[in-house]
Structures are given as C-alpha cells and as structure tokens.
Design an enzyme around this catalytic site. Structure first.
Site, PDB file in Angstrom:
ATOM      1  N   ASP A  90       8.222  -4.084  37.133  1.00 41.48           N
ATOM      2  CA  ASP A  90       7.409  -5.952  36.868  1.00 41.48           C
ATOM      3  C   ASP A  90       7.597  -6.474  38.100  1.00 41.48           C
ATOM      4  O   ASP A  90       8.858  -6.736  37.960  1.00 41.48           O
ATOM      5  CB  ASP A  90       8.114  -6.515  35.914  1.00 41.48           C
ATOM      6  CG  ASP A  90       7.527  -7.801  35.142  1.00 41.48           C
ATOM      7  OD1 ASP A  90       6.729  -8.343  35.734  1.00 41.48           O
ATOM      8  OD2 ASP A  90       8.477  -8.425  34.499  1.00 41.48           O
ATOM      9  N   GLU A 135       6.533 -15.964  39.780  1.00 39.07           N
ATOM     10  CA  GLU A 135       5.463 -15.911  37.529  1.00 39.07           C
ATOM     11  C   GLU A 135       6.541 -15.886  37.204  1.00 39.07           C
ATOM     12  O   GLU A 135       6.596 -16.287  36.002  1.00 39.07           O
ATOM     13  CB  GLU A 135       4.755 -14.241  38.100  1.00 39.07           C
ATOM     14  CG  GLU A 135       4.258 -14.192  36.815  1.00 39.07           C
ATOM     15  CD  GLU A 135       4.833 -13.674  35.613  1.00 39.07           C
ATOM     16  OE1 GLU A 135       4.638 -13.255  34.772  1.00 39.07           O
ATOM     17  OE2 GLU A 135       6.405 -13.135  36.065  1.00 39.07           O
ATOM     18  N   GLU A 136       7.819 -15.119  37.537  1.00 32.85           N
ATOM     19  CA  GLU A 136       8.943 -14.906  36.782  1.00 32.85           C
ATOM     20  C   GLU A 136       9.615 -16.415  36.070  1.00 32.85           C
ATOM     21  O   GLU A 136      10.389 -16.220  35.563  1.00 32.85           O
ATOM     22  CB  GLU A 136      10.355 -14.074  37.199  1.00 32.85           C
ATOM     23  CG  GLU A 136      10.005 -12.643  37.696  1.00 32.85           C
ATOM     24  CD  GLU A 136       9.272 -11.876  36.011  1.00 32.85           C
ATOM     25  OE1 GLU A 136       9.388 -12.534  34.992  1.00 32.85           O
ATOM     26  OE2 GLU A 136       9.068 -11.062  36.490  1.00 32.85           O
TER      27      GLU A 136
HETATM   28 ZN   LIG Z   1       5.873  -9.487  35.512  1.00 35.77          ZN
END
Ligand SMILES: [Zn+2]
Length: 349
Positions: free
Chosen positions: A93, A127-128
């Site tokens: 991720d 994004e997180e």
């Molecule tokens: Zn991600």
C-alpha cells in the site's frame, strides 16, 4: 522490480513527508526515458506529485496512478523470504503498485505497444489522509479517458467501493446538579438518543457493494457523575454503498430534529463509478476507500476507471505488511493488459 521496490520502501514517506520519495521516483522515471514533471500540490508547497509521460504529449489516453505516501510507522524493507515475499511499509500500500505500473509502462514502450499520447503515470501524495495530491491533480487541466488506480486488490479488478458520509456532531446541554435535573438538560442524553435513532435508520444495500453501514467512531461528553452534561461530541461515519443523496438527507434530517445538536460534514463522497468487466480478470469487492472520488471532472460517459493492484488490504497498515514478488509480476502484466484493453476499445457512452 524488487530492487526498485527495495529503494522506494526504504525512503520513509509518511503522509506529509513525500519529498524524497517523489524526487527519487522522478530520477528513476527520467532514467527510463520518460518526460517527468514534479508538480507541487500548492504554490510553495514542498509536497509534489510526480507526473511522467512519453515525449512531449502531456495529456494521455490512459493513466496509471497510485499514491506514494504511507501510514506510520515507517518499516524498512526486508526479504524476500523463502516464499518470495518482501516486507516493509508500503510494499503493498501502495509502492508495490507503483513499481508494477512502472514496469508495465516500460514493457509497453519497449514492445512499441504505446507511443506518445497513449500513456502517462501519476504518483500522488496524501492519499492516506485527505487526498491532497489527487485533489491537486484534478486542477491540472488534463483529462484522461482511462484511469487505472493502484491499491491492494489481490490482483483482481475491484467492483467498486463505498462512498462516505463523515459527520462530527456537537450537542449542547445545560449543566446543573444531578439531584435537580429539572433545572437543566443533559447533552449526553440528547446525544445518546440521537445516535440511537441514527442506528435505527435503514440504509440501502447495493447488489454489488453490499449494505451501507454506520460506525459511531467516537463519543465523548460530560464532566462528572453528579453534573448534567453541558456538552457532548460524537463522530459518525456512514459507508454508503448506494443512494448517497437519500442517505445524507435521512441522516441530516434526523439531526435537524434536535435543535441543540449542530453538525459539521468532515468528508463526503458518493460511491465512485468503477469498471470491472475486462476479459481475463477476476473481480473483488473491497471495503476500503481510495482517492478516486477526488479526481474531479472525470465522471460520466467517455471515461473509464479501474481499481487494481498487488497485495491484500488486510496486510496494508499492519506491522506485517508485505507483498509477494510473484504478485508484482502478475500485476505488471495486468496493468499492461488493462492499458491495451483501453487502447483497443472505446468507452460505451
Ligand atoms: Zn493505499
């Protein structure tokens, strides 16, 4: 691919601190023959997205994109172990997806299956946390017909993901001695009654994405057992699988019945429209959110979006985050296949 992943994982890039990994990625992409721009997400910001394309054609028919920030804590790269798995923060991720995308792009160029104007790569920050990178990318004035987002989907095409309605609620009460409750009113009581009403709401179920669900994430209020609570706060997040507007109307309508409660919408987006029917690909239902909803102006006819990447979301954000090198190879081929599929078919209006 494993060498590049090793380097990317070992550059710490917790959200907000993506500068070094972006600079490294830009060098790597330039060395592989791409035209690369580092695009600050705001004037003077040290945080920059990385945009790479072929020749001088900035817009492209197909975009491969993922994020280069990670959640904490930083975990250095290790492996591969006997099963060919590599470990570390971001392996699945989503630095693994970035590496597989770069490999796919290189192979497509080498095989002369893409030319300038066909393919671009976008690696975003943030994004997180809040999608700051993807929001900034929306303002570039570029439009892509086909966009493949990389997140851990176990090398399968996601059927879609739920939208979200995240509310912060604040109830006001009137404090007094609990021996004389008629002299005040309790914000805690108001909040508990309202939250229990929210839990009783019937939310719609989508045939593909399943039921919408409510989480009362935080609740706090009150000062002491013998004082009627003067204030209470709560956060409520609703993962919405369909009929977003109706869910929002019903929830806010219920809140409005309690004049002593005020609310703030912390985040909201409907479930994004994602394509999943591509020959040769299995599909998967995912429960996590992405920054797909933040890429504005890419909705409606003529645009196709896909969500696909190596690794499992159940390992992301854990101390055991890892990805199998074989899955990186599967996904590199998968990204190639998706690009070729997009180039050879047109979106149905
Ligand atoms: Zn991600």
């Amino acid at each position: 691919m494993d060498l590049l992943l090793h380097d990317l994982v070992n550059i710490e890039s917790l959200t907000g601190n993506e500068g070094r990994v972006a600079a490294h990625l830009a060098d790597v992409l330039r060395a592989r023959g791409f035209t690369v721009e580092l695009l600050p997400i705001a004037p003077e910001s040290p945080r920059a997205n990385v945009y790479a394309y072929l020749g001088d054609k900035r817009p492209a028919r197909c975009l491969l994109t993922t994020h280069i920030d990670t959640v904490p804590p930083f975990i250095p790269f290790s492996g591969p172990d006997a099963e060919g798995k590599v470990y570390g923060r971001g392996t699945c991720d989503a630095k693994g997806a970035a590496v597989a995308m770069i490999s796919a792009a290189e192979r497509l160029v080498a095989a002369e299956q893409v030319k300038a104007g066909d393919l671009a790569l976008l690696f975003v920050v943030g994004e997180e946390v809040d999608g700051a990178g993807m929001k900034a990318a929306s303002e570039l004035g570029l439009r892509w017909e086909n966009i493949v987002f990389g997140e851990p989907t176990e090398s399968r095409l996601a059927l879609g993901h739920k939208g979200i309605l995240l509310l912060r609620l604040q109830a006001k009460g009137h404090a007094c001695h609990s021996g004389y409750p008629h002299l005040g009113h309790s914000a805690n009581h108001t909040m508990v009654i309202m939250l229990s009403d929210i839990l009783k709401l019937e939310f719609p179920t989508d045939p593909l994405l399943g039921p919408s669900s409510v989480n009362l994430g935080t609740i706090s209020g009150g000062e002491a057992p013998n004082i009627l609570s003067p204030s209470a706060t709560a956060t409520v997040s609703i993962r919405v699988s369909c009929e977003f507007d109706a869910v929002k109307r019903a929830t806010l309508g219920l809140v409005a019945q309690h004049p002593e409660v005020s609310y703030e919408i912390v985040a909201e987006y409907p479930p994004p429209n994602i394509q999943s029917a591509v020959p040769g690909f299995d599909t998967i239902n995912v429960g996590f959110g992405t920054d797909i909803p933040f890429l504005k102006y890419h909705d409606g006819p003529g645009v196709r979006k896909y969500l696909y990447g190596p690794g499992s979301i159940f390992l992301a954000h854990t101390s055991n985050e890892h990805v199998a090198l074989a899955d990186l190879e599967t996904c590199a081929k998968g990204y190639m296949q998706l690009v070729l599929h997009c180039m050879s078919t047109s979106p149905t209006p």
